[in-house]
Design a protein around this motif. Structure first.
Motif, PDB file in Angstrom:
ATOM      1  N   LEU A   1     -25.431 -34.773  57.501  1.00  0.00           N
ATOM      2  CA  LEU A   1     -24.523 -34.041  56.616  1.00  0.00           C
ATOM      3  C   LEU A   1     -25.103 -33.860  55.211  1.00  0.00           C
ATOM      4  CD1 LEU A   1     -21.138 -34.531  57.699  1.00  0.00           C
ATOM      5  CD2 LEU A   1     -21.184 -34.536  55.215  1.00  0.00           C
ATOM      6  N   ILE A   2     -25.673 -34.928  54.691  1.00  0.00           N
ATOM      7  CA  ILE A   2     -26.180 -34.924  53.316  1.00  0.00           C
ATOM      8  C   ILE A   2     -27.474 -34.101  53.213  1.00  0.00           C
ATOM      9  CG2 ILE A   2     -27.109 -36.405  51.445  1.00  0.00           C
ATOM     10  CD1 ILE A   2     -24.075 -36.693  51.892  1.00  0.00           C
ATOM     11  N   THR A   3     -28.333 -34.356  54.179  1.00  0.00           N
ATOM     12  CA  THR A   3     -29.622 -33.640  54.111  1.00  0.00           C
ATOM     13  C   THR A   3     -29.434 -32.142  54.276  1.00  0.00           C
ATOM     14  OG1 THR A   3     -29.942 -34.306  56.414  1.00  0.00           O
ATOM     15  CG2 THR A   3     -31.210 -35.507  54.746  1.00  0.00           C
ATOM     16  N   GLN A   4     -28.416 -31.752  55.027  1.00  0.00           N
ATOM     17  CA  GLN A   4     -28.191 -30.324  55.256  1.00  0.00           C
ATOM     18  C   GLN A   4     -27.556 -29.656  54.046  1.00  0.00           C
ATOM     19  OE1 GLN A   4     -25.955 -30.107  58.888  1.00  0.00           O
ATOM     20  NE2 GLN A   4     -27.749 -30.516  60.190  1.00  0.00           N
ATOM     21  N   HIS A   5     -26.907 -30.469  53.207  1.00  0.00           N
ATOM     22  CA  HIS A   5     -26.152 -29.899  52.079  1.00  0.00           C
ATOM     23  C   HIS A   5     -27.086 -29.653  50.894  1.00  0.00           C
ATOM     24  CE1 HIS A   5     -22.888 -29.112  49.309  1.00  0.00           C
ATOM     25  NE2 HIS A   5     -22.031 -29.160  50.352  1.00  0.00           N
ATOM     26  N   THR A   6     -26.961 -28.503  50.292  1.00  0.00           N
ATOM     27  CA  THR A   6     -27.868 -28.145  49.211  1.00  0.00           C
ATOM     28  C   THR A   6     -27.611 -28.914  47.926  1.00  0.00           C
ATOM     29  OG1 THR A   6     -26.380 -26.344  48.722  1.00  0.00           O
ATOM     30  CG2 THR A   6     -28.351 -25.811  50.021  1.00  0.00           C
ATOM     31  N   ALA A   7     -26.420 -29.460  47.817  1.00  0.00           N
ATOM     32  CA  ALA A   7     -26.072 -30.137  46.555  1.00  0.00           C
ATOM     33  C   ALA A   7     -26.623 -31.562  46.472  1.00  0.00           C
ATOM     34  CB  ALA A   7     -24.567 -30.157  46.388  1.00  0.00           C
ATOM     35  N   PHE A   8     -27.098 -32.079  47.584  1.00  0.00           N
ATOM     36  CA  PHE A   8     -27.487 -33.489  47.603  1.00  0.00           C
ATOM     37  C   PHE A   8     -28.948 -33.705  47.944  1.00  0.00           C
ATOM     38  CE2 PHE A   8     -22.995 -33.332  49.149  1.00  0.00           C
ATOM     39  CZ  PHE A   8     -22.415 -33.743  47.960  1.00  0.00           C
ATOM     40  N   GLU A   9     -29.477 -34.783  47.423  1.00  0.00           N
ATOM     41  CA  GLU A   9     -30.833 -35.190  47.782  1.00  0.00           C
ATOM     42  C   GLU A   9     -30.796 -36.650  48.185  1.00  0.00           C
ATOM     43  OE1 GLU A   9     -35.175 -35.920  45.730  1.00  0.00           O
ATOM     44  OE2 GLU A   9     -33.675 -34.777  44.628  1.00  0.00           O
ATOM     45  N   LEU A  10     -31.091 -36.923  49.429  1.00  0.00           N
ATOM     46  CA  LEU A  10     -31.011 -38.293  49.947  1.00  0.00           C
ATOM     47  C   LEU A  10     -32.278 -39.057  49.618  1.00  0.00           C
ATOM     48  CD1 LEU A  10     -29.300 -40.278  51.582  1.00  0.00           C
ATOM     49  CD2 LEU A  10     -30.419 -39.414  53.645  1.00  0.00           C
ATOM     50  N   LEU A  11     -32.128 -40.199  48.905  1.00  0.00           N
ATOM     51  CA  LEU A  11     -33.309 -40.960  48.484  1.00  0.00           C
ATOM     52  C   LEU A  11     -33.618 -42.110  49.427  1.00  0.00           C
ATOM     53  CD1 LEU A  11     -32.698 -41.165  44.626  1.00  0.00           C
ATOM     54  CD2 LEU A  11     -34.123 -39.530  45.881  1.00  0.00           C
ATOM     55  N   ALA A  12     -32.584 -42.753  49.944  1.00  0.00           N
ATOM     56  CA  ALA A  12     -32.830 -43.904  50.813  1.00  0.00           C
ATOM     57  C   ALA A  12     -31.636 -44.156  51.716  1.00  0.00           C
ATOM     58  CB  ALA A  12     -33.106 -45.144  49.971  1.00  0.00           C
ATOM     59  N   VAL A  13     -31.915 -44.720  52.860  1.00  0.00           N
ATOM     60  CA  VAL A  13     -30.850 -45.119  53.790  1.00  0.00           C
ATOM     61  C   VAL A  13     -31.111 -46.574  54.169  1.00  0.00           C
ATOM     62  CG1 VAL A  13     -29.751 -44.659  56.010  1.00  0.00           C
ATOM     63  CG2 VAL A  13     -30.740 -42.771  54.711  1.00  0.00           C
ATOM     64  N   SER A  14     -30.079 -47.406  54.000  1.00  0.00           N
ATOM     65  CA  SER A  14     -30.247 -48.822  54.344  1.00  0.00           C
ATOM     66  C   SER A  14     -29.167 -49.221  55.334  1.00  0.00           C
ATOM     67  CB  SER A  14     -30.123 -49.701  53.098  1.00  0.00           C
ATOM     68  OG  SER A  14     -30.669 -49.045  51.980  1.00  0.00           O
TER      69      SER A  14
END
Lengths: 216, 628
Positions: free
Chosen positions: A22-35
């Motif tokens: 969801l986040i990666t597909q959205h233009t408004a967000f940039e995912l830095l890390a997933v834990s």
């Protein structure tokens, strides 16, 4: 357009994958890390200093609340959002006390989730009747320790807003009833969140001081 | 200021009393006893001689002497004197005659015309002591001749300067009896009984102390009584069991110890114990024992009357000062009364010291014993009062304790009930938590996922499945919510329901007017009742959404007075309505039946009104617990 940076902490694989997608597909967000654990989540927060922390609360090695508390401790400019399970408002309330600004339900529709994150970044503050009721209770009685006086009390207007929320009125209806703007209502709610956090922090300090005194 | 004024007046009264008493006791001759109504014999002859019978005095050299005769003044160095008087007797009747000697020191014997008539007691050592006791010798008139008769009186003293003989009275016994008996009663009889009483009271007080050894004041008081009782022996024991020096030492010692004990008593009573003074008094008391070891009677009397007695006056003054200080600090009646008694004792004590030191006429006799009597009575009363007060206080406390225990018990009961409720809530919270955990990624999550999945699929079957899934989810939410005490607030419960209903209403394009108000707390809320309310409200909404074809609905709350106050929840749709009598499907369907059943189960009232303008479902919940 500025993109909001994010870190996600979630141990349940399906929810995590869905959120990542969801986040990666959205233009408004940039995912830095997933834990997937509290320790990793804390490390990621400290390392990446994201705009938004999206965290589950029940993690295998601890509570997401600890990560939320770290934001304050590290003086980060970061908004915490809780990934909540099904009808988990009491836990959400604990997270709000720790400094979280909003919450999403992990099974909410995708649109709802991204909307909620954006709304938080624009100053919105989601609230439910149960949370409003819990807030009212919290501000009414300084809990546990008799000696502790809450630093921040609610204004009359804030109490009124919380009461109406607890009775099921929407922010829009409240704005109409009180003859203020919708925006003012959400600002009030946001302020209430801050006061809740201040009080909870002060109380923790008070408790610690008292313990320290007893230890001497 | 008024307080201080009263204190000053009180002290002024005390000093007036003190000076008055001092004047009348020490400066005006104290004649306590009426003389017999006959002429006294004052002119006598005397000879200082150790002779044991008048026969031995034939060649003696008689000198004139006036009575009363104080040897200290007139014959300081003798221990026995014979007095002679000549009486003219005219027989008138056979009445018994008497010679009355109001005061003598220490022993006397009477001879008439050389014939022994009687004596106070034996003359050999230790000499019989009658210094506090009047003597009346009665005899038959046959002993007398008509005309002149010779009377010889042998007087002996234990110590030369203490000798004394008062005026004599010769008359028929009946005329002398009253004066003698009165004096004997006041001087001897009374003191004897007082002494018995002192020992008795001393024993009782001592047993008090045995029962409560921590109350030293009982011991002190019992010792004062015993010691003073012993001191009183001097006033009525005539034939002493041991030698005169030891007897004198005993009498002086007991006097001193009694005074010391009185000071200790006052210190204890006031509660201001001066350790230094106490040590000093202790040393003095020990020194008092030294009197017993003095070699001669002269030394005993000298040390005793001069040094010992004077130091007692100083101790007495200190006690009075203590009382004065205490009175000035807190003017209480008991202390004030003690001040008066103290003044009495000091003046009377001073009188006796002056008397034994020959500064006051010996005829007046000792009087301190009359001051100690009210003092000891008052002390005893104080102790009894204290005792009774403490019993009363104990009783009051006991009664109070019962009351306090009752109150505490009630409080505990209440606390216990509160704890019970809290425990229940805790259990409920734990249970809720457990269910929540189960729901978290379990059934609730799955249901939500299923519904989300089904949303992507069109078709009646999918729609039906989705509806069922949504229904299950709603049910699940209700069950979980009903376990949350926050939901016991009816407006919050309705607010939460609104959140859950909003999707359904949005789907049906129905506008909801929300008119929830503040409501009083619903008594006896429980998960059970909570669930009933939620299901009734849910059913009402479902019915309206399904059947009413309305565009607007309203939820309204308020309070209405029926026979008792009730909270009402109205779910109103502005749809087509239904005829309850005709619309069997709706009015007798499982939904409406269930609503009624649930209302009944929770003791609420359900009213359904329907017309072609819409339908109103009203749920009424009592705001007061029904009695019984």
């Amino acid at each position: 357009m500025k993109r909001y940076t994010l870190t996600i902490v979630e141990d349940a694989a399906d929810v995590r994958q869905r959120l990542v997608r969801l986040i990666t597909q959205h233009t408004a967000f940039e995912l830095l890390a997933v834990s997937t654990t509290m320790v990793d989540g804390l490390a990621a927060l400290e390392k990446h200093k994201p705009d938004i922390l999206l965290t589950d609360l029940g993690l295998p090695d601890g509570s997401g609340i600890e990560i939320i508390k770290a934001i304050e401790r590290l003086h980060l400019d970061c908004e915490a959002m809780v990934i909540s399970g099904f009808q988990d408002e009491h836990t959400v309330f604990d997270a709000l006390e720790a400094g979280a600004k909003a919450y999403i339900l992990k099974h909410d529709e995708s649109q709802k989730i991204t909307d909620a994150i954006l709304s938080m970044m624009e100053g919105g503050a989601p609230i439910s009747p149960v949370i409003a009721r819990l807030m009212l209770q919290r501000f009414k009685q300084p809990p546990k320790t008799e000696a502790f006086e809450p630093i921040e009390a609610l204004t009359e207007r804030q109490s009124k807003i919380l009461k109406l929320v607890s009775q099921g009125f929407s922010s829009k209806e409240i704005a109409e009833k009180l003859d203020i703007s919708y925006y003012t209502v959400t600002t009030h709610i946001k302020n209430i969140y801050s006061k809740l956090q201040v009080n909870s922090r002060a109380e923790a300090l008070h408790e610690a001081a008292k313990l320290g005194l007893l230890m001497q | 200021m008024r307080w201080r004024g009263n204190k000053t007046v009180g002290l002024a009264a005390l000093f007036i009393f003190w000076f008055g008493l001092n004047y009348f006791t020490l400066h005006s001759p104290l004649t306590l006893f009426q003389a017999p109504n006959v002429e006294s014999i004052q002119k006598v002859e005397y000879v200082a001689s150790a002779a044991t019978s008048p026969a031995a005095l034939k060649r003696a050299n008689w000198s004139p002497q006036l009575l009363p005769d104080s040897w200290n003044k007139n014959h300081p160095d003798v221990e026995q004197i014979w007095y002679r008087s000549h009486l003219f007797y005219e027989p008138s009747s056979d009445e018994l005659l008497g010679l009355y000697i109001p005061s003598v020191s220490h022993n006397a014997a009477l001879y008439i015309n050389g014939v022994w008539v009687g004596h106070g007691g034996p003359f050999n050592k230790p000499l019989s002591r009658h210094h506090n006791e009047p003597l009346l010798f009665s005899f038959s008139p046959q002993l007398l001749h008509v005309g002149e008769n010779r009377i010889d009186i042998r007087v002996a003293t234990t110590f030369h300067d203490q000798g004394f003989l008062s005026e004599l009275y010769f008359a028929p016994v009946t005329q002398l009896m009253d004066a003698y008996q009165l004096k004997y009663f006041v001087r001897v009889e009374l003191i004897r009984w007082v002494t018995v009483a002192l020992f008795l009271m001393g024993c009782i007080t001592f047993s008090f102390w045995l029962a409560r050894p921590q109350d030293t004041i009982y011991l002190i008081l019992s010792m004062i009584m015993m010691v003073w009782g012993t001191h009183n022996f001097n006033l009525f024991v005539t034939n002493i069991p041991f030698s005169t020096p030891i007897w004198e030492a005993l009498i002086m010692g007991t006097l001193g110890w009694a005074v010391i004990l009185i000071v200790l008593f006052i210190q204890h009573y006031i509660g201001e114990r001066n350790k230094r003074v106490e040590s000093l008094l202790f040393v003095l008391a020990i020194l008092g024992i030294g009197i017993f070891f003095l070699p001669t009677l002269e030394a005993v009397l000298h040390i005793g009357y001069r040094m010992w007695d004077v130091s007692l006056i100083i101790i007495g003054l200190y006690a009075e000062f203590l009382l004065l200080k205490e009175y000035w600090r807190a003017p209480k009646r008991d202390i004030y009364f003690m001040l008066f008694l103290g003044a009495l004792m000091l003046v009377f004590g001073l009188h006796d010291i002056l008397l034994v030191n020959h500064l006051i006429d010996r005829q007046e006799g000792l009087i301190t014993q009359y001051a100690i009597l009210p003092t000891l009575l008052f002390f005893s009363w104080l102790i009894v009062y204290r005792f009774v007060s403490s019993i009363k206080r104990a009783e009051f406390l006991a009664a109070n304790l019962e009351q306090r225990v009752k109150v505490k018990k009630e409080a505990l009961q209440l606390q216990f009930e509160k704890v019970k409720v809290m425990e229940q809530q805790q259990l409920l919270a734990q249970e809720r938590e457990r269910i929540m955990r189960d729901m978290h990624d379990g059934i609730g999550g799955h249901l939500v996922s299923v519904i989300t999945l089904l949303q992507a699929h069109k078709g009646d079957v999918f729609k039906k499945i989705r509806e069922k899934a949504e229904h299950s989810l709603t049910d699940l939410r209700f069950v979980i919510d009903s376990l949350d005490p926050v939901q016991y607030e009816l407006p919050t419960l309705l607010g939460t329901m609104r959140m859950h209903l909003q999707d359904q209403l949005d789907a049906a394009k129905i506008e909801l007017e929300w008119a929830v108000t503040d409501l009083p707390e619903i008594p006896d809320m429980s998960p059970h009742r909570c669930l009933h309310i939620m299901r009734i409200v849910q059913e009402a909404f479902t019915n309206s959404i399904k059947h009413a074809r309305c565009q607007t609905m309203k939820l309204m709350t308020g309070v209405v007075e029926l026979d008792a106050p009730h909270a009402f929840i109205d779910i109103i749709d502005y749809g087509k309505g239904f005829n309850l009598a005709i619309n069997r499907e709706l009015s007798q369907g499982r939904g409406v039946k269930n609503m009624h059943h649930r209302a009944e189960q929770m003791g609420a009232i359900l009213q359904i009104d329907s017309s072609n303008e819409g339908t109103r479902v009203r749920l009424l919940v009592a705001l007061e617990l029904s009695k019984g």
